[in-house]
Design a protein around this motif. Structure first.
Motif, short mmCIF file in Angstrom:
data_model
loop_
_atom_site.label_atom_id
_atom_site.label_comp_id
_atom_site.label_asym_id
_atom_site.label_seq_id
_atom_site.Cartn_x
_atom_site.Cartn_y
_atom_site.Cartn_z
N LYS A 18 0.84 -1.21 0.00
CA LYS A 18 0.00 0.00 0.00
C LYS A 18 0.88 1.26 0.00
O LYS A 18 0.63 2.20 -0.73
N PHE A 19 1.94 1.24 0.80
CA PHE A 19 2.82 2.41 0.90
C PHE A 19 3.84 2.49 -0.24
O PHE A 19 4.23 3.59 -0.64
N LEU A 20 4.32 1.36 -0.73
CA LEU A 20 5.52 1.37 -1.57
C LEU A 20 5.29 1.05 -3.04
O LEU A 20 6.21 1.19 -3.86
N HIS A 57 7.80 -2.63 -6.82
CA HIS A 57 7.91 -2.95 -5.39
C HIS A 57 7.96 -4.46 -5.21
O HIS A 57 7.15 -5.19 -5.78
N ILE A 58 8.89 -4.91 -4.36
CA ILE A 58 9.09 -6.34 -4.12
C ILE A 58 8.84 -6.67 -2.66
O ILE A 58 9.40 -6.02 -1.77
N ASN A 59 7.99 -7.64 -2.41
CA ASN A 59 7.83 -8.18 -1.05
C ASN A 59 8.62 -9.48 -1.00
O ASN A 59 8.22 -10.47 -1.63
N SER A 85 7.96 5.52 -3.00
CA SER A 85 7.26 4.63 -3.92
C SER A 85 7.65 4.84 -5.38
O SER A 85 7.36 4.00 -6.22
N GLU A 86 8.30 5.95 -5.68
CA GLU A 86 8.73 6.18 -7.08
C GLU A 86 10.02 5.41 -7.37
O GLU A 86 10.40 5.23 -8.52
N LYS A 87 10.69 4.92 -6.31
CA LYS A 87 11.94 4.15 -6.49
C LYS A 87 11.62 2.64 -6.53
O LYS A 87 10.53 2.23 -6.14
N THR A 88 12.59 1.85 -6.93
CA THR A 88 12.44 0.39 -6.80
C THR A 88 12.62 0.07 -5.31
O THR A 88 13.61 0.50 -4.70
#
Ligand code: NAD
Ligand code: YCP
Length: 308
Positions: free
Chosen positions: A123-125, A216-218, A278-281
């Protein structure tokens, strides 16, 4: 046995019910002593002969006045596939006097709370436009992540890869919604805005050269100091968020062996003391925290008590 001290299995109607208490718990954990969370680093006992581990995960939350410990076993390369690789039980105590109040199945809690924490990080990233979800792995966590991610977000496409294609196909047939089975991890990752790694891999399965800039990677697997899911490239060239700095620097092979610098704990982002870039990897390295089990077990126990 006390009437209320019962062993029971549970089903959350929706894992998203866990989001508000988990966000509070993450923020409290990252607030130091004033957050009222007591959570020592978990103890992990290797059972080398059988490629297994026993984890002991105690925590107390002053805000919730809840005291638990989870016992979790996890085993690699099990030949008997009828036994899950992860099995857990949560013990809930009355913090006023130490009496055991409930013994709760921890397997469902582990599946749902882990996926809910990944959903919070996402949600944030996640990038502003997030159309494509990729899941690497097709086990228990892949299912719980698919469930909450498709409930909370609006992906146009879900791509899945698993080491054995057969299991990925069974996954795609069993979920309530579309999932496109890919022949390779690279094919699944290419073009994905959000990536979830939920495997028992001990060497990298996700490579930086495949990852779309801004994704974004979890990173949910690889919970041992010598296990990897992500390569050095993705670890070093992403902004790194973790659930617990202490745990990441002790338990995560991806963090320790890559030497990647930790930017923030997720709880700091929830509190607003560290930004969500969030604009970054971005990578959220999840190891799993006892306090997540505490608030999930309290939710389950309170809802069970009020209906009995
Ligand atoms: N961060 C957390 O809070 C948390 C909580 C629970 C589980 N986990 C971790 O998440 C991962 C998935 O757990 P699960 O319960 O879904 O397990 P599972 O056994 O149900 O599924 C594991 C998946 O990984 C695949 N796999 C196994 N070995 C592999 C390898 N060497 N390379 C690539 N794929 C491989 C299997 O085919 C399977 O699809 C594990 O690493 C587990 O320890 C993390
Ligand atoms: O937090 C957990 O419950 C799991 C246990 C197994 C290893 C990874 N983390």
């Amino acid at each position: 046995m006390n009437e209320k001290r019962k062993m029971y299995r549970l089903h959350f109607p929706s894992a998203s019910l866990l989001i508000p208490p988990l966000e509070t718990a993450l923020a409290n954990f990252s607030s130091g002593p004033e957050g009222g969370v007591v959570q020592p680093l978990r103890t992990v006992v290797p059972v080398e002969k059988y490629n297994g581990f026993l984890g002991v995960m105690p925590a107390y939350s002053a805000v919730d006045d809840a005291l638990t410990t989870k016992l979790v076993t996890f085993y690699e390369n099990m030949k008997d596939t009828s036994v899950p690789s992860h099995q857990a039980t949560v013990f809930l105590f009355d913090p006023r006097n130490g009496t055991l109040k409930a013994v709760i199945d921890g397997t469902v809690i582990t599946a749902k709370r882990t996926a809910a924490v990944s959903a919070i990080a996402t949600k944030f990233l996640k990038p502003a436009v997030a159309d494509v979800l990729c899941i690497l792995g097709a086990g228990v966590q892949a299912h719980s992540h698919y469930e909450i991610f498709t409930e909370l977000f609006s992906f146009k496409e879900v791509k899945i890869w698993n080491r054995s294609r057969e299991k990925a196909e069974t996954f795609a047939q069993s979920v309530k919604g579309p999932a496109q089975v890919c022949s390779s991890a690279q094919e699944a990752v290419t073009g994905a805005d959000v990536i979830i790694t939920v495997t028992m891999a001990t060497t990298p399965i996700l490579f930086g050269s495949w990852v779309k800039s801004g994704a974004h990677i979890n990173a949910v697997g690889a919970s041992r100091p010598d296990w990897r899911e992500l390569d050095d490239d993705v670890m070093r060239n992403s902004v790194l968020y973790v659930d617990s700095r202490e745990a990441a620097l002790t338990e995560s092979g991806d963090v320790i062996l890559s030497g990647a610098e930790i930017f923030a704990e997720l709880g700091e982002v929830v509190k607003g003391t560290k930004p969500a870039l969030s604009e970054k990897t971005t990578v959220f390295k999840s190891l799993g925290m006892a306090i997540e089990d505490t608030v999930a077990a309290k939710l389950v126990f309170d809802s069970w008590s009020s209906s009995n």
